[in-house]
Design an enzyme around this catalytic site. Structure first.
Site, PDB file in Angstrom:
ATOM      1  N   SER A  41      37.365 -24.101 -81.211  1.00  0.00           N
ATOM      2  CA  SER A  41      38.053 -24.548 -79.999  1.00  0.00           C
ATOM      3  C   SER A  41      39.370 -25.208 -80.381  1.00  0.00           C
ATOM      4  O   SER A  41      39.476 -25.844 -81.425  1.00  0.00           O
ATOM      5  CB  SER A  41      37.184 -25.546 -79.233  1.00  0.00           C
ATOM      6  OG  SER A  41      37.891 -26.042 -78.113  1.00  0.00           O
ATOM      7  N   HIS A  85      39.828 -32.600 -76.594  1.00  0.00           N
ATOM      8  CA  HIS A  85      38.796 -33.381 -75.888  1.00  0.00           C
ATOM      9  C   HIS A  85      37.401 -32.887 -76.270  1.00  0.00           C
ATOM     10  O   HIS A  85      36.500 -33.680 -76.541  1.00  0.00           O
ATOM     11  CB  HIS A  85      38.983 -33.277 -74.373  1.00  0.00           C
ATOM     12  CG  HIS A  85      40.259 -33.856 -73.877  1.00  0.00           C
ATOM     13  ND1 HIS A  85      40.511 -35.214 -73.871  1.00  0.00           N
ATOM     14  CD2 HIS A  85      41.372 -33.278 -73.366  1.00  0.00           C
ATOM     15  CE1 HIS A  85      41.714 -35.435 -73.375  1.00  0.00           C
ATOM     16  NE2 HIS A  85      42.257 -34.267 -73.067  1.00  0.00           N
ATOM     17  N   LYS A  86      37.236 -31.562 -76.282  1.00  0.00           N
ATOM     18  CA  LYS A  86      35.938 -30.988 -76.659  1.00  0.00           C
ATOM     19  C   LYS A  86      35.603 -31.316 -78.117  1.00  0.00           C
ATOM     20  O   LYS A  86      34.473 -31.659 -78.440  1.00  0.00           O
ATOM     21  CB  LYS A  86      35.949 -29.466 -76.486  1.00  0.00           C
ATOM     22  CG  LYS A  86      35.829 -28.979 -75.064  1.00  0.00           C
ATOM     23  CD  LYS A  86      35.704 -27.459 -75.083  1.00  0.00           C
ATOM     24  CE  LYS A  86      35.622 -26.871 -73.688  1.00  0.00           C
ATOM     25  NZ  LYS A  86      35.483 -25.396 -73.749  1.00  0.00           N
ATOM     26  N   ASP A  95      31.613 -22.071 -74.127  1.00  0.00           N
ATOM     27  CA  ASP A  95      32.361 -21.841 -72.896  1.00  0.00           C
ATOM     28  C   ASP A  95      31.605 -22.587 -71.823  1.00  0.00           C
ATOM     29  O   ASP A  95      30.373 -22.589 -71.798  1.00  0.00           O
ATOM     30  CB  ASP A  95      32.495 -20.351 -72.573  1.00  0.00           C
ATOM     31  CG  ASP A  95      33.631 -20.099 -71.574  1.00  0.00           C
ATOM     32  OD1 ASP A  95      34.573 -20.913 -71.522  1.00  0.00           O
ATOM     33  OD2 ASP A  95      33.586 -19.089 -70.856  1.00  0.00           O
ATOM     34  N   THR A  96      32.366 -23.245 -70.986  1.00  0.00           N
ATOM     35  CA  THR A  96      31.779 -24.094 -69.956  1.00  0.00           C
ATOM     36  C   THR A  96      32.349 -23.726 -68.606  1.00  0.00           C
ATOM     37  O   THR A  96      33.539 -23.428 -68.493  1.00  0.00           O
ATOM     38  CB  THR A  96      32.071 -25.578 -70.254  1.00  0.00           C
ATOM     39  OG1 THR A  96      31.375 -25.946 -71.456  1.00  0.00           O
ATOM     40  CG2 THR A  96      31.603 -26.487 -69.126  1.00  0.00           C
ATOM     41  N   TYR A 154      37.138 -31.153 -64.947  1.00  0.00           N
ATOM     42  CA  TYR A 154      36.683 -31.523 -63.604  1.00  0.00           C
ATOM     43  C   TYR A 154      35.913 -32.850 -63.595  1.00  0.00           C
ATOM     44  O   TYR A 154      35.335 -33.221 -62.568  1.00  0.00           O
ATOM     45  CB  TYR A 154      35.782 -30.414 -63.033  1.00  0.00           C
ATOM     46  CG  TYR A 154      36.485 -29.103 -62.803  1.00  0.00           C
ATOM     47  CD1 TYR A 154      37.095 -28.809 -61.581  1.00  0.00           C
ATOM     48  CD2 TYR A 154      36.543 -28.137 -63.801  1.00  0.00           C
ATOM     49  CE1 TYR A 154      37.739 -27.603 -61.368  1.00  0.00           C
ATOM     50  CE2 TYR A 154      37.181 -26.923 -63.608  1.00  0.00           C
ATOM     51  CZ  TYR A 154      37.779 -26.661 -62.384  1.00  0.00           C
ATOM     52  OH  TYR A 154      38.422 -25.454 -62.174  1.00  0.00           O
ATOM     53  N   HIS A 213      26.166 -31.426 -69.761  1.00  0.00           N
ATOM     54  CA  HIS A 213      25.873 -30.031 -70.070  1.00  0.00           C
ATOM     55  C   HIS A 213      26.177 -29.718 -71.532  1.00  0.00           C
ATOM     56  O   HIS A 213      25.363 -29.115 -72.228  1.00  0.00           O
ATOM     57  CB  HIS A 213      26.707 -29.129 -69.156  1.00  0.00           C
ATOM     58  CG  HIS A 213      28.144 -29.573 -69.065  1.00  0.00           C
ATOM     59  ND1 HIS A 213      28.515 -30.781 -68.516  1.00  0.00           N
ATOM     60  CD2 HIS A 213      29.297 -29.007 -69.488  1.00  0.00           C
ATOM     61  CE1 HIS A 213      29.830 -30.926 -68.593  1.00  0.00           C
ATOM     62  NE2 HIS A 213      30.332 -29.862 -69.187  1.00  0.00           N
ATOM     63  N   ARG A 214      27.357 -30.138 -72.007  1.00  0.00           N
ATOM     64  CA  ARG A 214      27.731 -29.870 -73.398  1.00  0.00           C
ATOM     65  C   ARG A 214      26.820 -30.656 -74.339  1.00  0.00           C
ATOM     66  O   ARG A 214      26.382 -30.155 -75.363  1.00  0.00           O
ATOM     67  CB  ARG A 214      29.205 -30.208 -73.646  1.00  0.00           C
ATOM     68  CG  ARG A 214      29.686 -29.768 -75.038  1.00  0.00           C
ATOM     69  CD  ARG A 214      31.188 -29.872 -75.209  1.00  0.00           C
ATOM     70  NE  ARG A 214      31.878 -28.976 -74.289  1.00  0.00           N
ATOM     71  CZ  ARG A 214      32.501 -29.380 -73.178  1.00  0.00           C
ATOM     72  NH1 ARG A 214      32.565 -30.651 -72.867  1.00  0.00           N
ATOM     73  NH2 ARG A 214      33.082 -28.512 -72.384  1.00  0.00           N
TER      74      ARG A 214
END
Length: 194
Positions: A7, A11-12, A68-69, A150, A176-177
């Protein structure tokens, strides 16, 4: 163990390192000399995460994982889904994406939504996928300064704050992540003991 997280999203990368850093050295794409934009041409989150991980494995021959989110809003038939990052256009503006979503939901009492993450791990050529889901609702307006994407408009079930109002530790424990990464970490722990 060294693993590349496929990625370019800082942030991720920060989130992933907070969750996995105790057990693994997480390399970024820059760390392995990958500076190109990874392909995301599939119609599903699972397809995109696999395509990105496979690109890194094929071109750099390093064990890696990609995610992927998507945010899926029930009243919008699952939109923005796989198009979450570019919902309002190719400029990938978090602000524009949120505004478009809030505009489409204006006056709609059904604000149920879920964040879904799909992670593809390619470890020594073996492919595994892990998923994480968190359900919640879409706020009437953005609130909070933390997080990204979001996060300022997503309120997870059981809470009265958006992800952007939570500290990273709290968010990572329920997100979720975070859930997909916990499944990945459990797999790796088991893999390492075999």
């Amino acid at each position: 163990m060294k693993l590349c997280f496929a990625s370019n999203n800082e942030h991720k990368l920060t989130e992933v390192r907070q969750i996995l850093a105790a057990q693994y050295e997480i390399l970024s794409l820059q760390d392995i000399g990958c500076h190109e934009e990874l392909p995301e041409e599939q119609e599903t989150l699972e397809g995109n995460s696999h395509q990105k991980a496979n690109h890194v494995w094929q071109h750099y021959n390093i064990s890696c994982f990609a995610d992927d989110t998507g945010l899926e809003v029930m009243a919008l038939n699952g939109e923005p889904g796989v198009y979450s990052a570019r919902y309002a256009g190719a400029q990938r503006s978090n602000h524009d994406n949120m505004q478009l979503l809030l505009q489409k939901l204006e006056g709609n009492p059904d604000r149920r939504a879920q964040f879904r993450t799909s992670i593809t791990l390619i470890l020594d050529g073996q492919v595994n996928q892990f998923n994480g889901i968190v359900t919640g609702t879409i706020a009437q307006a953005p609130s909070g300064e933390k997080g990204f994407g979001y996060d300022p408009i997503f309120i997870p079930d059981g809470f009265n704050q958006t992800f952007a109002q939570m500290g990273s530790e709290q968010k990572n424990s329920i997100s979720h992540r975070g859930r997909a990464l916990q499944a990945l970490a459990a797999f790796l722990k088991n893999y390492n003991t075999q």
